[in-house]
Design a protein around this motif. Structure first.
Motif, short mmCIF file in Angstrom:
data_model
loop_
_atom_site.label_atom_id
_atom_site.label_comp_id
_atom_site.label_asym_id
_atom_site.label_seq_id
_atom_site.Cartn_x
_atom_site.Cartn_y
_atom_site.Cartn_z
N LYS A 123 0.83 -1.21 0.00
CA LYS A 123 0.00 0.00 0.00
C LYS A 123 0.86 1.26 0.00
N ALA A 124 1.99 1.22 0.69
CA ALA A 124 2.89 2.38 0.73
C ALA A 124 3.44 2.69 -0.66
N LEU A 125 3.75 1.65 -1.44
CA LEU A 125 4.24 1.87 -2.80
C LEU A 125 3.13 2.40 -3.70
N VAL A 126 1.91 1.93 -3.48
CA VAL A 126 0.78 2.45 -4.25
C VAL A 126 0.54 3.92 -3.90
N THR A 127 0.70 4.25 -2.63
CA THR A 127 0.55 5.63 -2.19
C THR A 127 1.57 6.53 -2.88
N ALA A 128 2.78 6.04 -3.08
CA ALA A 128 3.81 6.81 -3.79
C ALA A 128 3.39 7.07 -5.23
N LEU A 129 2.75 6.10 -5.87
CA LEU A 129 2.23 6.31 -7.23
C LEU A 129 1.08 7.30 -7.22
N ASP A 130 0.28 7.27 -6.16
CA ASP A 130 -0.82 8.22 -6.02
C ASP A 130 -0.28 9.65 -5.93
N ARG A 131 0.81 9.84 -5.20
CA ARG A 131 1.40 11.18 -5.07
C ARG A 131 1.88 11.71 -6.42
N ARG A 132 2.26 10.82 -7.31
CA ARG A 132 2.73 11.23 -8.64
C ARG A 132 1.59 11.30 -9.64
N ALA A 133 0.35 11.05 -9.19
CA ALA A 133 -0.85 11.13 -10.03
C ALA A 133 -0.97 9.98 -11.03
N ILE A 134 -0.12 8.95 -10.90
CA ILE A 134 -0.18 7.81 -11.81
C ILE A 134 -1.41 6.95 -11.51
N VAL A 135 -1.74 6.82 -10.24
CA VAL A 135 -2.99 6.18 -9.81
C VAL A 135 -3.68 7.13 -8.83
N HIS A 136 -4.93 6.82 -8.54
CA HIS A 136 -5.65 7.59 -7.52
C HIS A 136 -6.29 6.61 -6.56
N MET A 137 -6.00 6.77 -5.27
CA MET A 137 -6.56 5.90 -4.24
C MET A 137 -7.81 6.56 -3.65
N GLY A 138 -8.91 5.82 -3.65
CA GLY A 138 -10.14 6.33 -3.09
C GLY A 138 -10.22 6.11 -1.59
N ALA A 139 -11.38 6.43 -1.03
CA ALA A 139 -11.60 6.27 0.40
C ALA A 139 -11.72 4.80 0.77
N ILE A 140 -11.17 4.43 1.91
CA ILE A 140 -11.21 3.05 2.36
C ILE A 140 -12.61 2.65 2.81
N ASP A 141 -13.01 1.45 2.46
CA ASP A 141 -14.27 0.87 2.94
C ASP A 141 -13.92 0.08 4.20
N GLU A 142 -14.27 0.61 5.35
CA GLU A 142 -13.89 -0.01 6.62
C GLU A 142 -14.48 -1.40 6.77
N GLU A 143 -15.69 -1.59 6.27
CA GLU A 143 -16.34 -2.89 6.40
C GLU A 143 -15.65 -3.96 5.56
N LEU A 144 -15.29 -3.60 4.32
CA LEU A 144 -14.64 -4.54 3.42
C LEU A 144 -13.12 -4.56 3.59
N GLU A 145 -12.61 -3.57 4.32
CA GLU A 145 -11.16 -3.39 4.47
C GLU A 145 -10.49 -3.36 3.10
N ASP A 146 -11.03 -2.51 2.24
CA ASP A 146 -10.55 -2.41 0.88
C ASP A 146 -10.76 -0.97 0.40
N MET A 147 -10.15 -0.62 -0.71
CA MET A 147 -10.34 0.72 -1.27
C MET A 147 -10.21 0.66 -2.79
N PRO A 148 -10.93 1.55 -3.49
CA PRO A 148 -10.80 1.59 -4.95
C PRO A 148 -9.50 2.28 -5.36
N ILE A 149 -8.93 1.80 -6.46
CA ILE A 149 -7.74 2.43 -7.04
C ILE A 149 -8.02 2.66 -8.52
N THR A 150 -7.85 3.90 -8.94
CA THR A 150 -8.01 4.25 -10.34
C THR A 150 -6.63 4.28 -10.99
#
Length: 222
Positions: A148-175
């Protein structure tokens, strides 16, 4: 070049402020995407031919090329490898980038395409695909938090976008955005696929410039 910036500031201070913001954003994060907060106005100013030329000249001095892809909703700077060489990444970062290129291609092939050529996945699905991929490469699998930390680094560069976490599913959308096809170009993909096929992806590979960001189409480059 300095005189051109001064002329622009004297003629249109507000636009010059936007230009300064756009340059600053590109210096910090390399890319900007129209769907990120505050980036729409910056991309809009870069779409003006006179500004695009001025900003392109600015980055050319530093060994970078400005790329503006209006249809995909992004702009970014790519290294001119004849001047400054290929950038380098850690193997884990490289593998995650390769993974998202694969997932993006799969989404495109299946027709699951969002606006601006983006493809939607989830963190857990991406992590499962990552585990399958590294199993072939004889590498230890990153934990979900490290991944997740590496995905977050890609999010900071705008290569992907991480959405809000779904606490119930313990998951989040990634564009996964279409610019992944430029960042992880065909030469990059071929090199990594060859290494993975060999089944022995050693840490010594970090000494090699395995990332090629010089894969943008020339007609798209300012």
């Amino acid at each position: 070049m300095l005189s051109e910036f001064q002329t622009l500031e004297a003629r249109d201070p507000r636009r010059m402020h936007r230009v300064t913001q756009a340059i600053s954003q590109l210096l910090r994060h390399q890319f900007l995407h129209v769907q990120d907060r505050g980036s729409s106005a910056l991309l809009e100013v870069l779409l003006r031919p006179d500004v695009e030329r001025l900003v392109a000249d600015y980055f050319e001095v530093a060994g970078y090329r400005l790329v503006v892809r209006e249809s995909e909703g992004w702009a970014g700077i790519l290294p001119d490898t004849e001047q400054i060489g290929h950038p380098r990444m850690r193997i884990d970062e490289t593998l995650v980038l390769l993974l998202f290129r694969r997932l993006w291609e799969e989404g495109i092939q299946e027709g699951d395409v969002e606006r601006y050529g983006s493809v939607m996945v989830t963190l857990n699905a991406a992590y499962d695909a990552y585990q399958d991929m590294v199993a072939r490469a004889r590498r230890a699998t990153l934990g979900i938090n490290e991944f997740k930390a590496l995905v977050t680094a890609l999010d900071r560069r705008a290569i992907v976008h991480m959405g809000a976490i779904d606490e119930e599913l313990e998951d989040m959308p990634i564009t996964i955005r279409a610019l992944i096809a430029t960042v992880a170009g065909e030469e990059f993909m071929a090199h990594l696929e060859q290494l993975l096929a060999g089944g022995d992806y050693q840490e010594s590979e970090t000494e090699e410039p395995v990332i090629d960001l010089d894969d943008a189409d020339e007609e798209e480059v300012a």
